[in-house]
Design an enzyme around this catalytic site. Structure first.
Site, PDB file in Angstrom:
ATOM      1  N   ILE A 121       0.841  -1.198   0.000  1.00  0.00           N
ATOM      2  CA  ILE A 121       0.000   0.000   0.000  1.00  0.00           C
ATOM      3  C   ILE A 121       0.875   1.247   0.000  1.00  0.00           C
ATOM      4  O   ILE A 121       0.609   2.207  -0.701  1.00  0.00           O
ATOM      5  CB  ILE A 121      -0.910   0.063   1.247  1.00  0.00           C
ATOM      6  CG1 ILE A 121      -1.820  -1.166   1.312  1.00  0.00           C
ATOM      7  CG2 ILE A 121      -1.771   1.313   1.219  1.00  0.00           C
ATOM      8  CD1 ILE A 121      -2.572  -1.233   2.628  1.00  0.00           C
ATOM      9  N   GLY A 122       1.910   1.203   0.795  1.00  0.00           N
ATOM     10  CA  GLY A 122       2.790   2.359   0.878  1.00  0.00           C
ATOM     11  C   GLY A 122       3.873   2.138   1.898  1.00  0.00           C
ATOM     12  O   GLY A 122       3.931   1.103   2.564  1.00  0.00           O
ATOM     13  N   THR A 123       4.731   3.132   2.009  1.00  0.00           N
ATOM     14  CA  THR A 123       5.864   3.009   2.914  1.00  0.00           C
ATOM     15  C   THR A 123       5.903   4.212   3.851  1.00  0.00           C
ATOM     16  O   THR A 123       5.626   5.328   3.449  1.00  0.00           O
ATOM     17  CB  THR A 123       7.172   2.910   2.095  1.00  0.00           C
ATOM     18  OG1 THR A 123       7.001   1.856   1.148  1.00  0.00           O
ATOM     19  CG2 THR A 123       8.360   2.599   2.968  1.00  0.00           C
ATOM     20  N   GLY A 124       6.211   3.945   5.082  1.00  0.00           N
ATOM     21  CA  GLY A 124       6.362   5.016   6.059  1.00  0.00           C
ATOM     22  C   GLY A 124       7.736   4.944   6.687  1.00  0.00           C
ATOM     23  O   GLY A 124       8.575   4.148   6.258  1.00  0.00           O
ATOM     24  N   GLY A 174       8.608   1.355   7.990  1.00  0.00           N
ATOM     25  CA  GLY A 174       8.739   0.202   7.099  1.00  0.00           C
ATOM     26  C   GLY A 174       7.629   0.235   6.066  1.00  0.00           C
ATOM     27  O   GLY A 174       7.198   1.311   5.668  1.00  0.00           O
ATOM     28  N   CYS A 231       3.762  -0.970   4.413  1.00  0.00           N
ATOM     29  CA  CYS A 231       2.392  -1.390   4.683  1.00  0.00           C
ATOM     30  C   CYS A 231       1.868  -2.235   3.529  1.00  0.00           C
ATOM     31  O   CYS A 231       2.026  -1.853   2.366  1.00  0.00           O
ATOM     32  CB  CYS A 231       1.492  -0.155   4.788  1.00  0.00           C
ATOM     33  SG  CYS A 231       0.931   0.179   6.435  1.00  0.00           S
ATOM     34  N   LYS A 273       1.527  -3.724   8.913  1.00  0.00           N
ATOM     35  CA  LYS A 273       2.735  -2.907   8.909  1.00  0.00           C
ATOM     36  C   LYS A 273       3.877  -3.842   9.215  1.00  0.00           C
ATOM     37  O   LYS A 273       3.855  -4.526  10.237  1.00  0.00           O
ATOM     38  CB  LYS A 273       2.670  -1.895  10.061  1.00  0.00           C
ATOM     39  CG  LYS A 273       2.095  -0.552   9.718  1.00  0.00           C
ATOM     40  CD  LYS A 273       2.282   0.364  10.939  1.00  0.00           C
ATOM     41  CE  LYS A 273       1.646   1.706  10.684  1.00  0.00           C
ATOM     42  NZ  LYS A 273       1.835   2.623  11.824  1.00  0.00           N
ATOM     43  N   ASP A 275      -0.204  13.669  16.602  1.00  0.00           N
ATOM     44  CA  ASP A 275       0.075  13.780  15.163  1.00  0.00           C
ATOM     45  C   ASP A 275      -1.214  13.723  14.354  1.00  0.00           C
ATOM     46  O   ASP A 275      -1.311  12.978  13.381  1.00  0.00           O
ATOM     47  CB  ASP A 275       1.067  12.692  14.734  1.00  0.00           C
ATOM     48  CG  ASP A 275       1.799  13.061  13.442  1.00  0.00           C
ATOM     49  OD1 ASP A 275       1.763  14.250  13.057  1.00  0.00           O
ATOM     50  OD2 ASP A 275       2.401  12.163  12.821  1.00  0.00           O
TER      51      ASP A 275
END
Ligand code: 430
Length: 241
Positions: free
Chosen positions: A14-17, A20, A22, A37, A140
Site C-alpha cells: 500500500i505504501g511506505t512510512g 517500514g 504497509c 505494517k 500527530d
C-alpha cells in the site's frame, strides 16, 4: 493474541512510512481484508525495541469505532520483522481525499466535514478520557492520519507516536507532529497536552473546508510566527473586478 505469517495472504504494497512498509493482506481463515505494517527490528537497540513493544501494547488496548482497529501482532524471528495487523480502510486517508479535491477543483460536502468533526471528537474523547489519570495523546493529528472505512466511518490512525502520559510525567516535551498543525503553546516550548490535540483537530477541519491549512509559511520559523500571532496571511478573495 499472536498469529503467524502463514495465516495471511499478502496481496500488495500500500505504501511506505518511516517504520517500514504497509501491505494489504487477506486472512485465510475468514477471507477478510486487513493491512499489516512490517517493521524490521533487527537493527534496533534494546531501548527502541522496548518502546515498540509498549506502543503495540498501547494499540491493542484501544478499541473504538473511530480508531483504526488493531487486530494482531506477528513476530517473525527468521527475518526479525514485527507485523502489526490492522483494519483495512477502503476509503483511504483524508490527505488523499484533499488532493483529489484540489485536482478536480471541488470542495468537500459540508455534511461530510461535520461527520469528520463529530467522529474525531469521539476518537479523542476515547484516548483523552478513557482511563482515569492516564491520558493518551495522539500528537500527530493530520489528514494523512485519518482514514475512512467502507461505510464512510472516520478512523483515527497511527498511534506510532502516541505516548501514555501519566498525570505528572513530562515526557510529552519532544516536538513531534505536523508543523502546520502545531499549537501556540507547543511552539512556545510548553507541554503538549489534550488541548494541543484539539487545536490540531481544529486545523484539520479548517483544511477540509478550505483545502489548505489555516497557517502556512515558507519554513517553520515563519509558520511559528503566524500561528502565535493568529494570522494566516492569506490573500483575501475579492469579487470586485
Ligand atoms: C503508514 C500507513 O498507516 C496506515 C495505513 C492504514 N490503512 C488502512 N487501510 C488503508 C487503505 C489505504 C491506505 C492506507 C490504509 S491505517 C494506518 C495507520 N497508521 O493507522 C499509511 C498512512 C497514510 C497513508 C498511507 C499509509 C501507507 F501507505 F503506508 F499504508
Amino acid at each position: 493474541m499472536s498469529g503467524h505469517v502463514e495465516d495471511y495472504e499478502v496481496l500488495n504494497v500500500i505504501g511506505t512510512g518511516s517504520f517500514g512498509t504497509c501491505y494489504k493482506v487477506r486472512k485465510k481463515s475468514n477471507g477478510r481484508l486487513y493491512v499489516w505494517k512490517a517493521i524490521g527490528y533487527g537493527g534496533m537497540s534494546e531501548e527502541k525495541k522496548q518502546l515498540l513493544v509498549s506502543e503495540v501494547n498501547l494499540l491493542s488496548g484501544l478499541q473504538h469505532p473511530n480508531i483504526v482497529q488493531y487486530f494482531d501482532r506477528i513476530i517473525h524471528k527468521e527475518t526479525a520483522t514485527l507485523y502489526i495487523v490492522m483494519e483495512w480502510c477502503k476509503g483511504r486517508d483524508l490527505a488523499t481525499l484533499i488532493n483529489k479535491c484540489k485536482k478536480s477543483s471541488s470542495f468537500l460536502d459540508e455534511g461530510f466535514i461535520w461527520r469528520v468533526l463529530y467522529q474525531m471528537c469521539r476518537a479523542l474523547q476515547e484516548c483523552h478520557w478513557k482511563v482515569p489519570n492516564v491520558t493518551i495523546l495522539h500528537r500527530d493529528i493530520k489528514p494523512a492520519n485519518v482514514f475512512l472505512d467502507e461505510a464512510g466511518n472516520v478512523k483515527l490512525g497511527d498511534f506510532g507516536l502516541a505516548r501514555i502520559l501519566d498525570n505528572d510525567a513530562s515526557f510529552a516535551h519532544t516536538l513531534v507532529g505536523t508543523p502546520y498543525y502545531m499549537s501556540p503553546e507547543v511552539i512556545k516550548g510548553g507541554k503538549y497536552n489534550k488541548k494541543s490535540d484539539i487545536w490540531s483537530l481544529g486545523c484539520l477541519i479548517y483544511e477540509l473546508c478550505s483545502l489548505s491549512p489555516p497557517f502556512t509559511g515558507p519554513n517553520i520559523k515563519h509558520l511559528s510566527v503566524r500561528i502565535e500571532e493568529g494570522k494566516n496571511h492569506r490573500q483575501n478573495v475579492t469579487l470586485a473586478g
